[in-house]
Design a protein around this motif. Structure first.
Motif, PDB file in Angstrom:
ATOM      1  N   GLU A 364     -56.258 -21.458 -39.352  1.00 10.67           N
ATOM      2  CA  GLU A 364     -56.455 -19.915 -39.665  1.00 10.67           C
ATOM      3  C   GLU A 364     -57.644 -19.255 -38.751  1.00 10.67           C
ATOM      4  OE1 GLU A 364     -58.792 -22.312 -42.768  1.00 10.67           O
ATOM      5  OE2 GLU A 364     -56.902 -22.388 -41.859  1.00 10.67           O
ATOM      6  N   ARG A 365     -58.348 -19.963 -37.907  1.00 12.81           N
ATOM      7  CA  ARG A 365     -59.113 -19.471 -37.077  1.00 12.81           C
ATOM      8  C   ARG A 365     -59.272 -20.080 -35.814  1.00 12.81           C
ATOM      9  NH1 ARG A 365     -64.667 -19.834 -36.399  1.00 12.81           N
ATOM     10  NH2 ARG A 365     -64.947 -21.867 -37.688  1.00 12.81           N
ATOM     11  N   PRO A 366     -58.146 -19.969 -34.980  1.00 17.25           N
ATOM     12  CA  PRO A 366     -58.202 -20.884 -33.734  1.00 17.25           C
ATOM     13  C   PRO A 366     -58.991 -20.171 -32.629  1.00 17.25           C
ATOM     14  CG  PRO A 366     -56.205 -19.425 -34.037  1.00 17.25           C
ATOM     15  CD  PRO A 366     -56.911 -19.212 -35.438  1.00 17.25           C
ATOM     16  N   PHE A 367     -59.093 -20.896 -31.539  1.00 15.26           N
ATOM     17  CA  PHE A 367     -59.562 -20.329 -30.474  1.00 15.26           C
ATOM     18  C   PHE A 367     -58.779 -19.559 -29.791  1.00 15.26           C
ATOM     19  CE2 PHE A 367     -62.590 -24.003 -30.805  1.00 15.26           C
ATOM     20  CZ  PHE A 367     -63.718 -23.477 -30.621  1.00 15.26           C
ATOM     21  N   ARG A 368     -57.461 -19.852 -29.671  1.00 10.87           N
ATOM     22  CA  ARG A 368     -56.376 -19.001 -29.060  1.00 10.87           C
ATOM     23  C   ARG A 368     -55.185 -18.964 -30.080  1.00 10.87           C
ATOM     24  NH1 ARG A 368     -56.454 -21.287 -22.938  1.00 10.87           N
ATOM     25  NH2 ARG A 368     -55.163 -19.163 -22.496  1.00 10.87           N
ATOM     26  N   ALA A 369     -54.543 -17.932 -29.971  1.00 10.42           N
ATOM     27  CA  ALA A 369     -53.303 -17.896 -31.087  1.00 10.42           C
ATOM     28  C   ALA A 369     -52.122 -18.753 -30.219  1.00 10.42           C
ATOM     29  CB  ALA A 369     -52.731 -16.471 -31.199  1.00 10.42           C
ATOM     30  N   GLU A 370     -52.233 -18.933 -29.017  1.00 10.76           N
ATOM     31  CA  GLU A 370     -51.001 -19.363 -28.277  1.00 10.76           C
ATOM     32  C   GLU A 370     -51.348 -21.146 -28.103  1.00 10.76           C
ATOM     33  OE1 GLU A 370     -50.995 -17.308 -24.736  1.00 10.76           O
ATOM     34  OE2 GLU A 370     -52.857 -18.325 -23.969  1.00 10.76           O
ATOM     35  N   PRO A 371     -50.305 -22.002 -28.030  1.00  9.06           N
ATOM     36  CA  PRO A 371     -50.513 -23.274 -27.928  1.00  9.06           C
ATOM     37  C   PRO A 371     -51.180 -23.825 -26.569  1.00  9.06           C
ATOM     38  CG  PRO A 371     -48.283 -22.728 -27.382  1.00  9.06           C
ATOM     39  CD  PRO A 371     -48.981 -21.287 -27.796  1.00  9.06           C
ATOM     40  N   GLY A 372     -51.552 -25.096 -26.377  1.00  6.42           N
ATOM     41  CA  GLY A 372     -52.127 -25.404 -25.490  1.00  6.42           C
ATOM     42  C   GLY A 372     -51.052 -25.844 -24.243  1.00  6.42           C
ATOM     43  N   LEU A 373     -50.035 -26.541 -24.556  1.00  4.92           N
ATOM     44  CA  LEU A 373     -48.949 -27.015 -23.750  1.00  4.92           C
ATOM     45  C   LEU A 373     -47.674 -26.491 -24.144  1.00  4.92           C
ATOM     46  CD1 LEU A 373     -49.273 -30.892 -23.423  1.00  4.92           C
ATOM     47  CD2 LEU A 373     -49.819 -29.345 -21.698  1.00  4.92           C
ATOM     48  N   VAL A 374     -46.841 -25.893 -23.303  1.00 11.00           N
ATOM     49  CA  VAL A 374     -45.627 -25.427 -23.392  1.00 11.00           C
ATOM     50  C   VAL A 374     -44.458 -25.976 -22.521  1.00 11.00           C
ATOM     51  CG1 VAL A 374     -46.298 -23.201 -24.503  1.00 11.00           C
ATOM     52  CG2 VAL A 374     -45.718 -23.366 -22.011  1.00 11.00           C
ATOM     53  N   ILE A 375     -43.098 -25.727 -22.934  1.00 12.88           N
ATOM     54  CA  ILE A 375     -42.010 -26.236 -21.818  1.00 12.88           C
ATOM     55  C   ILE A 375     -41.607 -24.916 -21.518  1.00 12.88           C
ATOM     56  CG2 ILE A 375     -39.700 -27.351 -21.642  1.00 12.88           C
ATOM     57  CD1 ILE A 375     -42.369 -29.010 -22.368  1.00 12.88           C
ATOM     58  N   VAL A 376     -41.513 -24.686 -20.295  1.00 14.06           N
ATOM     59  CA  VAL A 376     -40.850 -23.639 -19.736  1.00 14.06           C
ATOM     60  C   VAL A 376     -39.394 -23.833 -18.957  1.00 14.06           C
ATOM     61  CG1 VAL A 376     -41.067 -21.649 -17.777  1.00 14.06           C
ATOM     62  CG2 VAL A 376     -43.160 -22.491 -19.230  1.00 14.06           C
ATOM     63  N   ARG A 377     -38.487 -23.142 -19.149  1.00 14.44           N
ATOM     64  CA  ARG A 377     -37.269 -23.253 -18.746  1.00 14.44           C
ATOM     65  C   ARG A 377     -36.697 -21.779 -17.928  1.00 14.44           C
ATOM     66  NH1 ARG A 377     -37.284 -26.249 -23.479  1.00 14.44           N
ATOM     67  NH2 ARG A 377     -36.346 -28.078 -23.289  1.00 14.44           N
ATOM     68  N   GLY A 378     -35.291 -22.058 -17.209  1.00 16.64           N
ATOM     69  CA  GLY A 378     -35.024 -21.256 -16.591  1.00 16.64           C
ATOM     70  C   GLY A 378     -33.864 -21.656 -15.372  1.00 16.64           C
ATOM     71  N   ASN A 379     -33.421 -20.968 -14.506  1.00 22.56           N
ATOM     72  CA  ASN A 379     -32.342 -21.245 -13.542  1.00 22.56           C
ATOM     73  C   ASN A 379     -33.164 -22.157 -12.541  1.00 22.56           C
ATOM     74  OD1 ASN A 379     -33.629 -19.431 -11.919  1.00 22.56           O
ATOM     75  ND2 ASN A 379     -32.069 -18.508 -11.229  1.00 22.56           N
ATOM     76  N   LEU A 380     -34.596 -22.125 -12.699  1.00 20.46           N
ATOM     77  CA  LEU A 380     -35.124 -23.120 -11.542  1.00 20.46           C
ATOM     78  C   LEU A 380     -35.626 -24.529 -12.238  1.00 20.46           C
ATOM     79  CD1 LEU A 380     -36.248 -22.716  -8.706  1.00 20.46           C
ATOM     80  CD2 LEU A 380     -38.364 -21.972  -9.438  1.00 20.46           C
ATOM     81  N   ALA A 381     -35.669 -24.593 -13.399  1.00 18.59           N
ATOM     82  CA  ALA A 381     -35.945 -25.540 -14.212  1.00 18.59           C
ATOM     83  C   ALA A 381     -35.054 -25.837 -15.409  1.00 18.59           C
ATOM     84  CB  ALA A 381     -37.176 -25.642 -14.493  1.00 18.59           C
ATOM     85  N   PRO A 382     -33.747 -25.897 -15.289  1.00 20.75           N
ATOM     86  CA  PRO A 382     -32.752 -26.122 -16.560  1.00 20.75           C
ATOM     87  C   PRO A 382     -32.984 -26.990 -17.287  1.00 20.75           C
ATOM     88  CG  PRO A 382     -31.681 -26.631 -14.305  1.00 20.75           C
ATOM     89  CD  PRO A 382     -32.925 -26.139 -14.060  1.00 20.75           C
ATOM     90  N   ASP A 383     -33.705 -28.205 -16.833  1.00 18.81           N
ATOM     91  CA  ASP A 383     -34.133 -29.286 -17.941  1.00 18.81           C
ATOM     92  C   ASP A 383     -35.547 -29.181 -18.452  1.00 18.81           C
ATOM     93  OD1 ASP A 383     -31.479 -30.067 -17.649  1.00 18.81           O
ATOM     94  OD2 ASP A 383     -31.959 -31.722 -16.372  1.00 18.81           O
ATOM     95  N   GLY A 384     -36.174 -28.112 -18.126  1.00 14.97           N
ATOM     96  CA  GLY A 384     -37.547 -27.786 -18.468  1.00 14.97           C
ATOM     97  C   GLY A 384     -38.471 -28.234 -17.410  1.00 14.97           C
TER      98      GLY A 384
END
Length: 555
Positions: A364-384
């Motif tokens: 409930e009191r994190p350093f950042r509201a966003e995660p440390g690691l994420v998977i990003v996709r798109g037409n350049l990385a269809p499998d992530g």
């Protein structure tokens, strides 16, 4: 108990083994005890492994005291900062899988009853997890600790600072003499790189999965505390064998889900994605690690360990380490999973001290509201693809720039020195993946040089090569499929516009779907590799990054 290592008296296997061991001074009364491999990746090449022979001896003494018969097994010992010298680091990823097979040959060939795996540098911990899952004999990982740095010119210094300083020298923002001085104090003592790079990240993953004893990660190398864990691991492996608790009863889909959530919340290295995937594949565990990272993306960041922030790894260890992080995350974890203690995760954590909330914050009191690691996709990385969001400057969540393409990391580093890489560009480093190398190119050096040159928040990097957990900046790594598999990354041309939206988790090459399809269809057939030996074999056997880049014979 009846152990698989106790052969039938009068058989050839019984007779020749008996003769060998008597000649080695092993007592006859020890022959019927559980026979345990102490897997030691010791090497004189790297400080990461400098202390492991002493650790192995402590483990062996504890195994004997607990009623077991230890055998020290020496294996290949890859070091990311030493083994990366040859062929632009192409030996690094293949060394992980070579180590897995090395362990299989020695433990299965000898039909030993269990393993204590001494985990140190980047590739040893994932290899040990993979071997444990593949062999499925009772096993425990002992994470063997991090190194410390020292003061240099009134500033804290460690290997991360040296890494960044190389780019500063390339950009003429620092002298070679200053860098030389930094190398004198960057490492003071044995163990893996300070910070939450790949080695410490995978140490944390071993404990989060339940394959290491509670409180083992992170830990300072050469400390009395590490000796205590070595003794505890040696005693525990004998109990694990007698209780017949095997890795596949621990490496379950739920355990991997827990580990992914821990990795996301503390901001582990981008490389944990491929390594967790590989461990799951080897354990024949039906879990989609990439999907688990997608699901964990709602979690905030509860630590800020370097390179994600100012907290040093030793402060994280003192604040509770990964056990402390799991206590803070317990409402998001399944505490019912089995661990190497024979108890559940929840039972283990109940016996651990509460974490320091100034270093490991509550949800409930994190350093950042966003995660440390994420998977990003798109037409350049269809499998992530993988982004260490915690190491991207907070002001940079959207980026759009013209592509400049390289298929050789050294050429890209030279381009920095010549001033050819400029703010606003999107650097594409391709044909550096497992098949493209063959053997993944260690593209981390370019990223470190870029940050050292002052472009960390002004130039994006998109690559199918391997990055370091020490890297920071706008970096899209582990692009899947890799270019050598005919992935869209192979179709990017100089001047193409690439848009990155980290909030939307998208990476887009701004060409039409039809044009991209035509480019991919027109890609020339990849020439046969000129490599020989291990790299050539690896290139033929390695599976896609989305499957952990494990080795499989063609069917």
């Amino acid at each position: 108990m009846t152990y698989r290592s106790n052969f039938t008296p009068g058989t050839t296997r019984w007779a020749v083994r008996r003769a060998q061991w008597l000649a080695m001074g092993i007592r006859e009364e020890d022959f019927d005890k559980p026979k345990i491999a102490v897997v030691n990746s010791s090497s004189g090449l790297s400080v990461c492994f400098q202390h492991l022979d002493g650790v192995a001896e402590t483990v062996k003494q504890a195994i004997r005291a607990a009623g077991g018969l230890p055998f020290e097994i020496r294996t290949v010992a890859p070091s990311d900062f030493v083994t990366s010298a040859g062929k632009q680091g192409r030996y690094l990823m293949p060394s992980r899988d070579l180590l897995v097979n090395d362990i299989e040959v020695q433990v299965e060939g000898a039909e030993l009853d269990g393993m204590v795996l001494l985990s140190s540098c980047d590739k040893t911990t994932p290899a040990h997890l993979m071997a444990a899952g593949r062999l499925n004999v009772p096993a425990i990982l002992l994470t063997c600790g991090f190194q410390l740095g020292a003061d240099c010119g009134g500033r804290e210094n460690d290997i991360e600072e040296v890494y960044k300083a190389v780019g500063a020298v390339k950009a003429r923002r620092m002298t070679l003499c200053d860098l030389k001085e930094m190398t004198r104090t960057a490492i003071k003592g044995p163990g893996v790189c300070a910070g939450l790079a790949t080695a410490n990240s995978m140490h944390c993953m071993a404990e989060a999965l339940g394959m290491a004893l509670p409180g083992n990660a992170p830990i300072r190398a050469g400390s009395e505390r590490l000796d205590e864990y070595a003794r505890a691991a040696g005693a525990r492996i004998v109990e694990l064998i007698n209780q017949d608790i095997r890795p596949r009863s621990i490496l379950t889909p739920t355990a991997f889900r827990n580990a992914v959530r821990v990795a996301t919340a503390i901001g582990c290295s981008v490389n944990v994605v491929r390594h967790l995937t590989a461990a799951a594949v080897e354990a024949e565990c039906d879990v989609d690690v990439l999907a688990e990272f997608d699901a964990a993306a709602r979690l905030p960041q509860i630590t800020q360990i370097r390179p994600n922030g100012p907290t040093r790894i030793e402060a994280f260890a003192e604040a509770g380490g990964v056990s402390g992080a799991m206590i803070a995350l317990l409402s998001e974890l399944d505490g019912s999973v089995l661990t190497v203690t024979g108890a559940t995760l929840a039972e283990n954590l109940a016996a651990r001290p509460a974490p320091d909330p100034e270093v490991i914050r509550p949800l409930e009191r994190p350093f950042r509201a966003e995660p440390g690691l994420v998977i990003v996709r798109g037409n350049l990385a269809p499998d992530g693809s993988v982004v260490k969001l915690s190491a991207v400057p907070a002001a940079v969540r959207r980026f759009k720039g013209a592509a400049i393409v390289f298929e050789d990391e050294a050429a890209a580093i030279d381009a920095i020195e010549r001033g050819e890489i400029k703010a606003g560009q999107a650097v594409v480093l391709r044909m550096l993946g497992p098949k493209g190398g063959p053997g993944t190119v260690f593209a981390a050096s370019f990223m470190a040089a870029l940050v050292g040159a002052g472009f960390g928040s002004e130039v994006a990097v998109i690559t199918d090569g391997e990055l370091s957990g020490l890297n920071s900046g706008i970096t899209i790594g582990q692009v899947m499929p890799e270019a050598a598999e005919g992935g869209p990354l192979a179709a990017v041309q100089d001047g193409d516009i690439i848009e990155i939206d980290l909030e939307a988790r998208r990476i887009t090459l701004e060409v039409s779907e039809q044009a991209l399809a035509e480019r991919i269809a027109a890609l020339p057939e990849r020439p046969t590799t000129l490599e020989r030996g291990w790299l050539a074999m690896y290139g033929k056997l390695v599976q896609p990054l989305s499957k952990g880049a494990v080795l499989r014979a063609e069917e």
